[in-house]
Design a protein around this motif. Structure first.
Motif, PDB file in Angstrom:
ATOM      1  N   PHE A 198       0.876  -1.186   0.089  1.00 21.68           N
ATOM      2  CA  PHE A 198      -0.055   0.055   0.041  1.00 21.68           C
ATOM      3  C   PHE A 198       0.894   1.364   0.052  1.00 21.68           C
ATOM      4  O   PHE A 198       0.592   2.305  -0.608  1.00 21.68           O
ATOM      5  N   LYS A 199       2.209   1.137   0.739  1.00 25.22           N
ATOM      6  CA  LYS A 199       3.035   2.302   0.615  1.00 25.22           C
ATOM      7  C   LYS A 199       3.529   2.403  -0.639  1.00 25.22           C
ATOM      8  O   LYS A 199       3.593   3.591  -1.105  1.00 25.22           O
ATOM      9  N   ALA A 200       3.613   1.361  -1.414  1.00 27.03           N
ATOM     10  CA  ALA A 200       4.155   1.395  -3.007  1.00 27.03           C
ATOM     11  C   ALA A 200       3.250   2.139  -3.716  1.00 27.03           C
ATOM     12  O   ALA A 200       3.714   3.271  -4.605  1.00 27.03           O
ATOM     13  N   LYS A 201       1.892   1.918  -3.644  1.00 28.54           N
ATOM     14  CA  LYS A 201       0.854   2.271  -4.312  1.00 28.54           C
ATOM     15  C   LYS A 201       0.541   3.787  -3.869  1.00 28.54           C
ATOM     16  O   LYS A 201      -0.347   4.555  -4.240  1.00 28.54           O
ATOM     17  N   LYS A 202       1.153   4.214  -2.796  1.00 27.83           N
ATOM     18  CA  LYS A 202       0.835   5.729  -2.165  1.00 27.83           C
ATOM     19  C   LYS A 202      -0.811   5.533  -1.743  1.00 27.83           C
ATOM     20  O   LYS A 202      -1.406   6.634  -1.617  1.00 27.83           O
ATOM     21  N   LEU A 203      -0.925   4.308  -1.184  1.00 28.10           N
ATOM     22  CA  LEU A 203      -2.483   4.412  -0.529  1.00 28.10           C
ATOM     23  C   LEU A 203      -2.535   4.893   0.990  1.00 28.10           C
ATOM     24  O   LEU A 203      -3.667   5.306   1.196  1.00 28.10           O
ATOM     25  N   ILE A 204      -1.332   4.589   1.709  1.00 33.90           N
ATOM     26  CA  ILE A 204      -0.957   4.904   2.920  1.00 33.90           C
ATOM     27  C   ILE A 204       0.136   5.589   3.213  1.00 33.90           C
ATOM     28  O   ILE A 204       0.920   5.521   2.187  1.00 33.90           O
ATOM     29  N   GLU A 205       0.286   6.508   4.146  1.00 39.36           N
ATOM     30  CA  GLU A 205       1.750   7.028   4.201  1.00 39.36           C
ATOM     31  C   GLU A 205       2.427   6.071   5.293  1.00 39.36           C
ATOM     32  O   GLU A 205       2.097   5.511   5.877  1.00 39.36           O
TER      33      GLU A 205
END
Length: 205
Positions: A198-205
């Motif tokens: 999710f971090k790689a997809k910038k969905l979460i910080e």
């Protein structure tokens, strides 16, 4: 004297004599099984009702298929054998009817004795010149020793079963702990993997 009589009555109920009677259908077989300890003498007495043209055989085997006693075309008689090891022993009565006959049901009676009850204490008493009360006491002594041996064997088997249960419980416990550790490790790996994704997809910080 009354106590001795009570002991005699109690021990008499423990005599190992089995008597059974049944109907054997044409071209069928009936088998009886019993677990016996090692080095136990066994004797049997059987009688088969008459049926013209029909034959009945018997065979005694152990769980490994070894034949201990066998006889064909029986009507009345006896058999005997000694057990070689602790095992399940089986005696089968087999009916044979010619193809051109309808066949009728035959009645079979069987009396089996094993252990102390196979001994002939009348003959032993005459040879040893024992009085009737001495002969009966000898029989009760042998029967008491057999009962003590049976209890000893039962206690040993109970200990073996308890050890097996404890070993099985320990293995199940260790396997359960190992399974829980694997599940916790897998769950932790999934959380970390999804977090990085999710971090790689910038969905979460």
């Amino acid at each position: 004297m009354e106590l001795w009589h009570t002991c005699v009555v109690l021990l008499a109920y423990l005599v190992t004599v089995n008597c059974i009677m049944w109907n054997l259908q044409p071209n069928t077989q009936k088998c009886l099984k019993e677990e016996l300890q090692q080095n136990i003498p066994v004797i049997g007495e059987f009688e088969v009702s008459e049926a013209p043209g029909q034959k009945v055989d018997y065979v005694v085997t152990d769980s490994k298929g070894h034949t201990l006693a066998k006889r064909e075309d029986i009507s009345k008689g006896k058999f005997s054998f000694n057990t070689e090891s602790y095992d399940t022993y089986e005696i089968c009565f087999i009916s044979h009817v010619p193809a051109n006959m309808r066949g009728i049901t035959q009645e079979i009676s069987l009396i089996t004795k094993h252990g102390v009850d196979t001994k002939n204490y009348d003959t032993y008493g005459e040879a040893a010149q024992l009085k009737p009360i001495e002969k009966e006491l000898k029989r009760l002594e042998d029967l008491s020793n057999a009962i003590v041996q049976d209890f000893s064997i039962m206690r040993k088997r109970e200990e073996e079963m308890r050890d097996t249960n404890e070993s099985t419980n320990s293995r199940v416990l260790y396997f359960s702990i190992f399974s829980m550790c694997c599940l916790l490790g897998l769950a932790t790996w999934q959380v970390l993997y999804l977090r990085r994704y999710f971090k790689a997809k910038k969905l979460i910080e």
